[in-house]
Motif scaffolding. Structure first.
Motif, short mmCIF file in Angstrom:
data_model
loop_
_atom_site.label_atom_id
_atom_site.label_comp_id
_atom_site.label_asym_id
_atom_site.label_seq_id
_atom_site.Cartn_x
_atom_site.Cartn_y
_atom_site.Cartn_z
N LEU A 271 0.43 1.45 -0.33
CA LEU A 271 0.25 -0.22 0.40
C LEU A 271 1.75 -1.00 1.17
N THR A 272 3.13 -0.19 0.91
CA THR A 272 3.91 -0.70 1.88
C THR A 272 3.74 0.02 3.13
N GLN A 273 3.71 1.10 2.81
CA GLN A 273 4.28 1.66 4.38
C GLN A 273 3.18 1.89 4.97
N ARG A 274 1.50 1.83 4.71
CA ARG A 274 0.93 2.12 5.05
C ARG A 274 -0.35 1.20 5.89
N LEU A 275 -0.71 0.61 4.95
CA LEU A 275 -1.05 -0.63 4.47
C LEU A 275 -1.05 -1.74 5.47
N ILE A 276 0.19 -2.43 4.93
CA ILE A 276 0.69 -3.88 5.26
C ILE A 276 1.15 -3.53 7.02
N PRO A 277 1.17 -2.38 7.74
CA PRO A 277 2.19 -2.08 8.19
C PRO A 277 0.74 -1.72 9.11
N ALA A 278 -0.35 -1.39 8.87
CA ALA A 278 -0.75 -0.85 9.78
C ALA A 278 -1.67 -2.87 9.81
N ILE A 279 -2.27 -3.39 8.76
CA ILE A 279 -2.94 -4.22 9.62
C ILE A 279 -2.60 -5.80 9.77
N VAL A 280 -0.90 -5.56 10.58
CA VAL A 280 0.07 -5.91 11.45
C VAL A 280 -0.16 -5.81 13.14
N LEU A 281 0.22 -4.11 12.80
CA LEU A 281 -0.11 -3.76 14.00
C LEU A 281 -1.24 -4.12 14.92
N ASP A 282 -2.39 -3.95 13.77
CA ASP A 282 -3.84 -4.08 14.57
C ASP A 282 -3.40 -5.55 15.70
#
Ligand SMILES: Nc1ncnc2c1ncn2[C@@H]1O[C@H](COP(=O)(O)OP(=O)(O)O)[C@@H](O)[C@H]1O
Ligand SMILES: [Mg+2]
Length: 312
Positions: A271-282
């Motif tokens: 959740l913290t290291q993959r999902l949130i960054p992926a959403i932001v960077l997308d």
């Protein structure tokens, strides 16, 4: 070959507590209240055993015998469970709470992975013994003549299954066995000398940890993947800040749970290291985060595979 290993060969670094950053990291951990309380109490008693005396005198004056059974436990606690569930975070930061509560300074020594040595005869044993010697020395400096402590020392053995692997594992090498023995001797020595020192071990595979090591643990705390309430607690603040509605947050939370019966959902670190960054960077740099896109990204992401327990 018999030269004593240098300090920086034994420990990656040292962390002095209390420390503001450690405190913040500790407070960011979700769903670990019971673990925090148990660990903090156990470590607190090492520094201030007389606290328990006071408690017994006040509440159970006839139960003095109980004191011994609590205080004589080896100063070893095992944090075991799934990857990315907060074991390392908790181990590195809980000392902050204890240091503040007891009004003392605590020095945390994370044992270097290189402590495992390269398998030369006697190497791991020598490195482990040197690490324990160092911790013992540091703890002695913090103990007063009257038995009280001005501080404490924590030894963190992360990914501990690699050091304290089961002596029963068939493929276990003589050299590893000697390492396990050195580890056990180290813990016993801290206990026998009643030093203000404790060992925190973290492992993804409790089953692979040597039974003699498990037996010595004063406590074994188990870590699991987040429940849906815990996923809400981790995700909601971030997603709400990004402008998601409650319904949109709920959709993402649902998509991070198990997708089929018996499957695993996302880990805390997913959740913290993959999902949130992926959403932001997308979304970056073209425009704002979009809830529909975010849900799609979530659905396409695969949770980290669970670590299979057992003496692999
Ligand atoms: N309980 C938790 N609450 C919030 N975030 C967590 C939690 N557990 C893990 N995390 C996140 O996952 C990252 C990795 O956690 P870590 O403690 O290294 O996991 P491990 O259990 O594998 O040692 C942390 O830095 C943190 O961002
Ligand atoms: Mg870890």
């Amino acid at each position: 070959m018999t030269t004593t290993p240098a300090i920086d060969q034994l420990f990656d670094r040292r962390i002095a507590l209390p420390d503001v950053e450690a405190r913040e990291r500790l407070h960011r951990l979700v769903g670990l209240e019971n673990h925090k309380t148990r660990l903090a109490k156990m470590l607190g008693l090492l520094i201030n055993p007389s606290g328990l005396n006071t408690w017994v005198n006040e509440h159970h004056p006839r139960a003095i015998g109980v004191l011994d059974t609590v205080l004589r436990r080896p100063p070893l606690v095992v944090l075991a469970g799934d990857v990315g569930s907060g074991k390392t975070e908790l181990a590195e930061t809980i000392g902050d709470e204890v240091a503040r509560r007891e009004g003392v300074k605590i020095m945390l020594f994370p044992m270097s992975l290189s402590t495992r040595g390269q398998g030369r005869v006697g190497e791991m044993t020598q490195l482990l013994s040197a690490a324990f010697d160092h911790v013992e020395e540091e703890a002695l400096e913090r103990r007063d003549i009257d038995g009280s402590s001005r501080g404490a020392v924590l030894l963190l053995v992360d990914e501990a299954d690699a050091i304290a692997q089961s002596r029963e594992a068939a493929q276990m090498h003589h050299e590893d066995r000697a390492g396990v023995n050195a580890f056990i001797r180290g813990v016993d020595r801290l206990a026998n000398r009643k030093l203000p020192a404790a060992v925190i071990m973290c492992t993804n595979r409790l089953g692979a940890l040597d039974p003699a090591v498990q037996r010595r643990a004063a406590d074994i705390l188990t870590f699991r993947r987040p429940s849906s309430e815990q996923r809400v607690a981790v995700l909601s603040p971030h997603l709400r800040d990004l402008g998601f509605s409650q319904t949109q947050v709920a959709a993402i939370v649902a998509a991070t749970g198990p997708r089929q019966h018996g499957e695993s959902g996302f880990t805390f670190s997913d959740l913290t290291q993959r999902l949130i960054p992926a959403i932001v960077l997308d979304a970056y740099p073209d425009g704002p985060v979009d809830a529909e896109r975010a849900l799609k990204i979530t659905q396409e992401m695969t949770p980290t595979a669970p670590f299979r327990d057992g003496a692999a």
